[in-house]
Design an enzyme around this catalytic site. Structure first.
Site, PDB file in Angstrom:
ATOM      1  N   LYS A 192       0.662  -4.479   4.850  1.00 20.21           N
ATOM      2  CA  LYS A 192       0.200  -4.875   3.974  1.00 20.21           C
ATOM      3  C   LYS A 192       0.751  -5.664   3.046  1.00 20.21           C
ATOM      4  CE  LYS A 192      -4.045  -4.921   2.728  1.00 20.21           C
ATOM      5  NZ  LYS A 192      -5.168  -5.465   3.848  1.00 20.21           N
ATOM      6  N   SER A 385      -9.348  -6.764   6.972  1.00 19.31           N
ATOM      7  CA  SER A 385      -9.483  -5.890   5.721  1.00 19.31           C
ATOM      8  C   SER A 385     -10.771  -5.503   5.177  1.00 19.31           C
ATOM      9  CB  SER A 385      -8.614  -6.519   4.551  1.00 19.31           C
ATOM     10  OG  SER A 385      -7.947  -5.533   4.072  1.00 19.31           O
TER      11      SER A 385
END
Length: 586
Positions: A192, A385
């Site tokens: 991430k 995402s």
């Protein structure tokens, strides 16, 4: 002096008003004079697809008048994929259209949207009609699209950018250090890396790994299709690309990547020859908007509808225009669910993600809609995402092999501006409070360990919720999802192998699946949402945006990309489910 300044301001104001009035009046006259005109395709006509220098987006207005024709403001005109595909299909089925003249050398688009348009052009060729391509300069993406043509020509003094894909990131760590602003990061997942531009000065090993992985996939897909179209073995195309063997125009001819180095007038002569015209004859051409006016919607009287909801942009809360705002899109999905004439829903996603709260609001409506009718997700250029979050409940997920997706992770970002305020600006602050956390997350001081632990726990719980949403939607165990999550970005090809995508294909494939699941394969019509705003409202908004963007770009010059990055930071409110960074493939 003040008087002269006021006079000058009035003169400038009147000048701007006069210019705006002229364009507005021109638009009204154009629409009034052409809205009722019936367009007929003349015999022996060529569809002219001029995409050179244009940006491909999901959909643009069908109105006669749009801002793209006004280049005075320096904006980049856009053209919609939906509009283009409709035009190409109509041209294929119209016997008066003999071929396509394609100009797409410097088209601005990602690989997945080019893939979808390329497939439509391939289908057009199956009718036996020709496609001739011409460009002065071909970008990597422009050539990928143009190579589908029967013949490809380039200007003798032109060029071709054919040397593989690269993605360059902008890092802001040094700037924050200079102005004494401390970014504080909360995240889950080793991949991430959305926050890396704020805390690093180069890519992490994990970020480089995932970026090179999906770039290689995208590049191999392009090389394979170019090789097939140009009848060149994959290994040779890959060698040309890897070593940048096209360094001057003649190289492109020698390596069989183009059919000749011609000027445009020579290509026009070739078109005349194909059409059986004489040297002095004129070619009948028609553009996208013109031919789309002749198109008759399939089953336009059918009560059965498939709703295609186009979700393009960042995911934010509220009703913001130009983005996927939770209130607006949740309402669109809800209306489609309750409309008895709408038998199935296709959510077309082109988004890097955004707010986790906004994503959850949209997810809820998707999950509710799935209970009463088929819901299909179609992934465009990017569905990562938060973009994947809102697609997860769908019965079937369709993506292109070169779609960028995944990035199942979550992060929070906060800035401590105490150093900037105290040391750079000489500003100090003080606070009176009733409780230990009354000024929770104040930007004027460092965070306490308690504050950090509270935020980190919220991020971890948000990540668990995200994993659960994917697990439930994909009918996978949470452990299986965790193995392919951690914020890692995948190509559509990789995502299918990992179970995140069901079928490789485009929007038309998703619509066909929706119709089949609804039991209306032969009797339905497609309706796009959100509905377009009145042309005048669109015109004013686009005009304002163009003037503002052009002014900012002119003032900042080469610093404009950094300004854009900082502007995006302002939208990072609360916990985010967003891609590692904005991927620009060069």
């Amino acid at each position: 002096m003040r008087f002269l300044g006021n006079v000058l301001a009035v003169i400038v104001g009147l000048l701007i008003f006069s210019v705006l009035s002229f364009f507005i009046l021109a638009g009204i006259i154009a629409i009034a004079s052409s809205s009722d005109d019936e367009v007929k395709v003349k015999e022996n006509t060529v569809l002219h697809l001029n995409l050179d220098g244009r940006t491909l987006v999901e959909r643009t207005s069908e109105n006669d008048f749009d801002l793209s024709s006004l280049s005075a403001f320096g904006g980049i005109p856009s053209v919609g994929l939906v509009n283009l595909k409709k035009a190409i299909l109509t041209a294929k089925e119209n016997e008066n259209i003999k071929g396509i003249y394609l100009q797409a050398g410097m088209v601005i688009a990602g690989q997945a949207i080019l893939q979808e348009l390329r497939a439509e052009l391939e289908d057009f060729k199956s009718s036996g009609k020709f496609i001739i391509s011409y460009g002065e300069i071909y970008s990597e993406g422009g050539y990928f699209l143009s190579s589908v043509a029967d013949e490809v020509y380039m200007n003798p003094m032109g060029g071709m950018d054919f040397n593989g894909f690269a993605s360059e990131m902008v890092f802001l760590k040094g700037m924050f250090e200079k102005i004494e602003v401390e970014p504080v990061v909360f995240r889950v997942g080793e991949f991430k890396s959305a926050v890396e531009p704020f805390i690093l000065d180069k890519m992490s090993d994990e970020s480089r790994l995932q970026t090179e992985s999906f770039l290689n996939d995208l590049n191999n897909i392009a090389m394979t299709q170019i090789g097939v179209s140009r009848n060149i073995p994959f290994e040779k195309v890959n060698e040309i690309n890897d070593q940048m063997l096209i360094r001057k125009p003649q190289d492109a001819v020698d390596l069989k990547m183009v059919d000749g180095l011609w000027y445009e007038d020579q290509v026009i002569d070739l078109l005349k020859e194909r059409l059986g015209l004489g040297e002095d004859d004129s070619i009948n051409t028609i553009n996208v908007k013109g031919i789309n006016k002749t198109s008759k919607s399939k089953n336009r009287l059918s009560k059965n509808r498939i709703a295609v909801i186009i979700a393009e942009g960042e995911i934010v809360s509220g009703k913001a225009d130009g983005m996927i705002s939770s209130e607006k899109f949740a309402q669109e999905i809800k209306k489609a669910r309750k409309n008895k004439d709408i038998k199935a829903i296709v959510l077309r996603v082109n988004s890097p993600g955004g707010s986790v709260l906004a994503s959850e609001v949209i997810w809820r409506e998707m999950a509710e809609a799935k209970k009463v009718k088929p819901v299909i997700a179609s992934m465009g250029e990017v569905a990562a995402s938060g973009g994947y979050y809102i697609a997860a409940p769908a019965d079937t997920i369709v993506a292109q092999p070169n779609t960028i997706t995944g990035s199942i992770g979550i992060f929070g970002l906060w800035f401590n501006a105490q150093g900037l305020l105290n040391n750079k600006l000489g500003i100090t602050t003080d606070v009176a409070k009733t409780g230990e956390l009354s000024n929770f997350m104040s930007a004027t001081r460092k965070l306490s360990d308690l504050e950090k632990s509270i935020v980190q726990k919220n991020v971890e719980e948000g990540y668990d919720t995200f994993i659960t949403r994917v697990s439930d939607g994909r009918n996978m165990s949470k452990d299986s999802v965790l193995k392919i999550a951690s914020g890692r970005v995948w190509s559509g090809l990789q995502a299918k192998e990992n179970g995140l995508v069901d079928i490789l294909g485009g929007l038309e494939d998703a619509i066909a699946i929706a119709a089949s699941k609804a039991g209306i394969s032969q009797d339905f019509r497609v309706v796009y949402y959100p509905e377009e705003k009145p042309w005048f409202e669109q015109f004013l908004k686009e005009l304002t945006d163009e003037v503002q963007a052009t002014y900012t770009r002119t003032q900042l010059g080469t610093l404009f990309p950094i300004y854009q990055q900082i502007e995006k930071v302002k939208k990072y409110e609360g916990i985010m489910v967003r891609m590692p960074y904005d991927i620009t493939i060069q």
